[in-house]
Design a protein around this motif. Sequence first.
Motif, PDB file in Angstrom:
ATOM      1  N   TYR A  57      38.091  12.773  51.582  1.00 28.86           N
ATOM      2  CA  TYR A  57      36.885  12.595  52.405  1.00 28.86           C
ATOM      3  C   TYR A  57      36.016  11.456  51.891  1.00 28.86           C
ATOM      4  O   TYR A  57      35.583  10.581  52.658  1.00 28.86           O
ATOM      5  CB  TYR A  57      36.081  13.891  52.447  1.00 28.86           C
ATOM      6  CG  TYR A  57      34.695  13.716  53.038  1.00 28.86           C
ATOM      7  CD1 TYR A  57      34.520  13.488  54.401  1.00 28.86           C
ATOM      8  CD2 TYR A  57      33.560  13.753  52.229  1.00 28.86           C
ATOM      9  CE1 TYR A  57      33.252  13.308  54.946  1.00 28.86           C
ATOM     10  CE2 TYR A  57      32.295  13.581  52.753  1.00 28.86           C
ATOM     11  CZ  TYR A  57      32.146  13.353  54.118  1.00 28.86           C
ATOM     12  OH  TYR A  57      30.897  13.169  54.646  1.00 28.86           O
ATOM     13  N   TRP A  60      37.434   8.162  52.648  1.00 26.36           N
ATOM     14  CA  TRP A  60      37.614   7.919  54.088  1.00 26.36           C
ATOM     15  C   TRP A  60      36.296   7.686  54.817  1.00 26.36           C
ATOM     16  O   TRP A  60      36.194   6.839  55.703  1.00 26.36           O
ATOM     17  CB  TRP A  60      38.338   9.121  54.695  1.00 26.36           C
ATOM     18  CG  TRP A  60      38.316   9.188  56.190  1.00 26.36           C
ATOM     19  CD1 TRP A  60      39.186   8.589  57.067  1.00 26.36           C
ATOM     20  CD2 TRP A  60      37.378   9.922  57.003  1.00 26.36           C
ATOM     21  NE1 TRP A  60      38.853   8.893  58.366  1.00 26.36           N
ATOM     22  CE2 TRP A  60      37.740   9.707  58.356  1.00 26.36           C
ATOM     23  CE3 TRP A  60      36.273  10.727  56.721  1.00 26.36           C
ATOM     24  CZ2 TRP A  60      37.033  10.274  59.422  1.00 26.36           C
ATOM     25  CZ3 TRP A  60      35.569  11.284  57.762  1.00 26.36           C
ATOM     26  CH2 TRP A  60      35.948  11.063  59.098  1.00 26.36           C
ATOM     27  N   VAL A  61      35.254   8.414  54.445  1.00 26.67           N
ATOM     28  CA  VAL A  61      33.984   8.379  55.153  1.00 26.67           C
ATOM     29  C   VAL A  61      33.296   7.009  55.005  1.00 26.67           C
ATOM     30  O   VAL A  61      33.537   6.282  54.027  1.00 26.67           O
ATOM     31  CB  VAL A  61      33.052   9.495  54.632  1.00 26.67           C
ATOM     32  CG1 VAL A  61      32.545   9.182  53.218  1.00 26.67           C
ATOM     33  CG2 VAL A  61      31.881   9.740  55.573  1.00 26.67           C
ATOM     34  N   ASP A  62      32.490   6.663  55.984  1.00 30.65           N
ATOM     35  CA  ASP A  62      31.617   5.482  55.883  1.00 30.65           C
ATOM     36  C   ASP A  62      30.564   5.844  54.828  1.00 30.65           C
ATOM     37  O   ASP A  62      29.552   6.490  55.121  1.00 30.65           O
ATOM     38  CB  ASP A  62      30.961   5.205  57.241  1.00 30.65           C
ATOM     39  CG  ASP A  62      30.072   3.968  57.223  1.00 30.65           C
ATOM     40  OD1 ASP A  62      29.633   3.554  56.136  1.00 30.65           O
ATOM     41  OD2 ASP A  62      29.805   3.432  58.318  1.00 30.65           O
ATOM     42  N   ILE A 158      38.345  16.163  59.453  1.00 27.52           N
ATOM     43  CA  ILE A 158      38.487  14.736  59.159  1.00 27.52           C
ATOM     44  C   ILE A 158      39.548  14.100  60.048  1.00 27.52           C
ATOM     45  O   ILE A 158      39.329  13.038  60.647  1.00 27.52           O
ATOM     46  CB  ILE A 158      38.853  14.535  57.672  1.00 27.52           C
ATOM     47  CG1 ILE A 158      37.701  15.004  56.768  1.00 27.52           C
ATOM     48  CG2 ILE A 158      39.180  13.075  57.391  1.00 27.52           C
ATOM     49  CD1 ILE A 158      38.057  15.039  55.295  1.00 27.52           C
ATOM     50  N   ASN A 164      34.596   7.625  61.339  1.00 26.60           N
ATOM     51  CA  ASN A 164      34.491   8.027  59.937  1.00 26.60           C
ATOM     52  C   ASN A 164      33.049   8.275  59.517  1.00 26.60           C
ATOM     53  O   ASN A 164      32.745   8.347  58.329  1.00 26.60           O
ATOM     54  CB  ASN A 164      35.147   6.993  59.023  1.00 26.60           C
ATOM     55  CG  ASN A 164      34.438   5.659  59.050  1.00 26.60           C
ATOM     56  OD1 ASN A 164      33.638   5.368  59.947  1.00 26.60           O
ATOM     57  ND2 ASN A 164      34.732   4.808  58.072  1.00 26.60           N
TER      58      ASN A 164
END
Length: 243
Positions: A57, A60-62, A158, A164
């Motif tokens: 996570y 991957w996340v912004d 996700i 994202n």
Amino acid sequence: MNETTMQAAGGYSVFNALVDIIAAPSRALDEVKNRTRWLWWPLAITLVTIIAVFAFYYTWVDFDWMVDEMIRTTMAPGADPAQAEQMRSFMSPGMQITMTAIGVTVVTFLIYAVQSGYLHMVNRISGDPELRYGQWFAFSAWTGFVGVFNALAVLVVILMASTNQVAPDELAPLSVNALLIHAEPGTAWATWGQSLTLVHLWMLVLMTIGFARWTKSSTMKSAIVVVTPWALIFGIWAAIIAA
């Protein structure tokens, strides 16, 4: 030949127990009662799964967007901007992964240690005094194994996201908050609701089954023993929020 191999040769292995704790919990709990060394399997799989999903996570996340969201929901209006910048400078994907790994590991061991002590104490008073603390710690690890499904639910969120930009508060689809309360992120009720999930209720059912089988207690007595600490913790917490 180690214990796991010997038990596998005898017809029942730790891998059977990992499947049965979900598909046939009564059998699994009966089998692991006197095989405390097996506890490292469900414990390790649970920890690795949770840490791996959150590591994914955070990569991957912004991340910049996520930090801004966390600042927005956690800092009071009118707070010193310098505090926000300090928080932003401290956070990075690597730091969050490290903190998550340490936090999940420490909290899991702490919860299992306290829970095992409680169950051991109750059993010593009214159950089978021959059951050892180590057996109750293994009991906690096995009944807590279903916690992997909370992590898998996070992974599903996700993988199904169209962007994202998914906040941490959105990663608990099985929580009471997501299913019933729908409290605003960052509020006390949101934290309360996100701390209790359907998987936790599943775990309490497994604990009730296991306590009854291990101590020869009635299902009602076992449910009271198992649920009481959770009811007190979440009940008192809710009362404080509502006050």
